[in-house]
Design a protein around this motif. Structure first.
Motif, mmCIF file in Angstrom:
data_model
loop_
_atom_site.group_PDB
_atom_site.id
_atom_site.type_symbol
_atom_site.label_atom_id
_atom_site.label_comp_id
_atom_site.label_asym_id
_atom_site.label_seq_id
_atom_site.Cartn_x
_atom_site.Cartn_y
_atom_site.Cartn_z
ATOM 1 N N THR A 185 0.833 -1.202 0.000
ATOM 2 C CA THR A 185 0.000 0.000 0.000
ATOM 3 C C THR A 185 0.867 1.252 0.000
ATOM 4 N N LEU A 203 1.619 7.967 -9.589
ATOM 5 C CA LEU A 203 1.127 6.598 -9.736
ATOM 6 C C LEU A 203 1.264 6.106 -11.175
ATOM 7 N N TYR A 220 -4.677 0.782 -7.659
ATOM 8 C CA TYR A 220 -6.044 1.267 -7.511
ATOM 9 C C TYR A 220 -6.234 1.875 -6.121
ATOM 10 N N VAL A 221 -7.234 2.735 -6.028
ATOM 11 C CA VAL A 221 -7.485 3.456 -4.779
ATOM 12 C C VAL A 221 -8.113 2.531 -3.750
ATOM 13 N N ALA A 224 -8.362 7.102 -0.349
ATOM 14 C CA ALA A 224 -7.372 8.171 -0.398
ATOM 15 C C ALA A 224 -6.995 8.618 1.017
ATOM 16 N N TYR A 227 -3.218 3.809 -1.673
ATOM 17 C CA TYR A 227 -3.357 3.204 -2.994
ATOM 18 C C TYR A 227 -2.690 1.821 -2.981
#
Length: 266
Positions: A185, A203, A220-221, A224, A227
């Motif tokens: 992450t 990213l 991918y998120v 927030a 990610y």
């Protein structure tokens, strides 16, 4: 492995070579075998069957049995090949059988491709098998790589595109390709007015780093500013190296933009 039937010149094994043979006829003094990859007859004398005393030769060899043998002498003039069983170690036997099975598997895949194209196996082997063996040393290795990375593996070796496409399709269907996954992450923040764009660029740069063919990066998120980054590859070493470079790219980029970043391995 080169199939003897495709060679313009008659092929003979080399002295010291390990060969796969099928026992054809057994006698008290030895056995005649057929060398599978050369389609030639060889002789295994009883003295070369075992280091210990052989009371009954059939306790060691029998008709139809597959053996890994070492070539002792070759005489093309006399059409004669002398072989040994006792001079082959267990490790050599195991490794040679594995190589033989892979060669047989590769041949089967090429035959399937030939059938789909409506051409002969010989034609497919000459256009694909020969250049791939020259490049990789072993045909099955090339087919595994094509199944994992795509038909470019074949076309880069000179295999025609239409043939490469069909062979790759067959390889993907028949070869179980292992895929490993590593992930973590990223935590990226940037308080500037265009901070969202800066994070997006960081990213995107991470996702577009140069990586081995067949390796994938997905980002991918999660929520927030977190990610998730997932890397897939054919082996863990490659996956770990790509993940490390992708993370470094994202963190370096966001720092350059005046933001902050960190990474946690899942």
């Amino acid at each position: 492995m080169r199939w003897a039937s495709l060679s313009e010149e008659e092929e003979w094994p080399e002295v010291g070579e390990l060969v796969i043979a099928t026992v054809d006829r057994v006698f008290k003094y030895g056995a005649y075998v057929i060398l599978d990859e050369y389609e030639k007859e060889g002789f295994l004398h009883i003295s070369e069957i075992s280091s210990s005393w052989v009371k009954n030769i059939r306790d060691f060899v029998r008709e139809g049995q597959k053996l890994v043998l070492r070539v002792l002498r070759v005489s093309p003039e006399k059409q004669h090949i002398d072989l040994s069983l006792r001079r082959v170690t267990k490790r050599e036997r195991r490794e040679r059988i594995l190589l033989w099975k892979r060669a047989r598997r590769a041949e089967s895949l090429l035959r399937t491709a030939a059938n789909r194209l409506g051409v002969t196996f010989e034609e497919v082997y000459e256009k694909a098998g020969v250049p791939l063996e020259d490049k990789f040393g072993e045909l099955y290795t090339a087919l595994e790589k094509a199944a994992r990375e795509g038909e470019e593996v074949l076309t880069e070796c000179g295999v025609p595109e239409d043939l490469a496409k069909v062979i790759t399709e067959v390889a993907k269907e028949k070869i179980g390709v292992s895929i490993v996954k590593v992930k973590g992450t990223l935590n990226l923040t940037c308080l500037k007015p265009d901070g969202v764009l800066k994070i997006k660029d960081a990213l995107l740069r991470a996702k577009k780093i140069k990586k081995p063919r067949g390796t994938g990066i997905n980002i991918y998120v999660t929520a927030a500013p977190r990610y998730s980054i997932v890397v897939t590859a054919g082996d863990y070493k490659t996956a770990e190296e790509v993940l490390k470079r992708a993370v470094e790219t994202a963190l370096t980029t966001i720092t350059k933009y005046g933001g902050k970043g960190s990474f946690t391995r899942d």
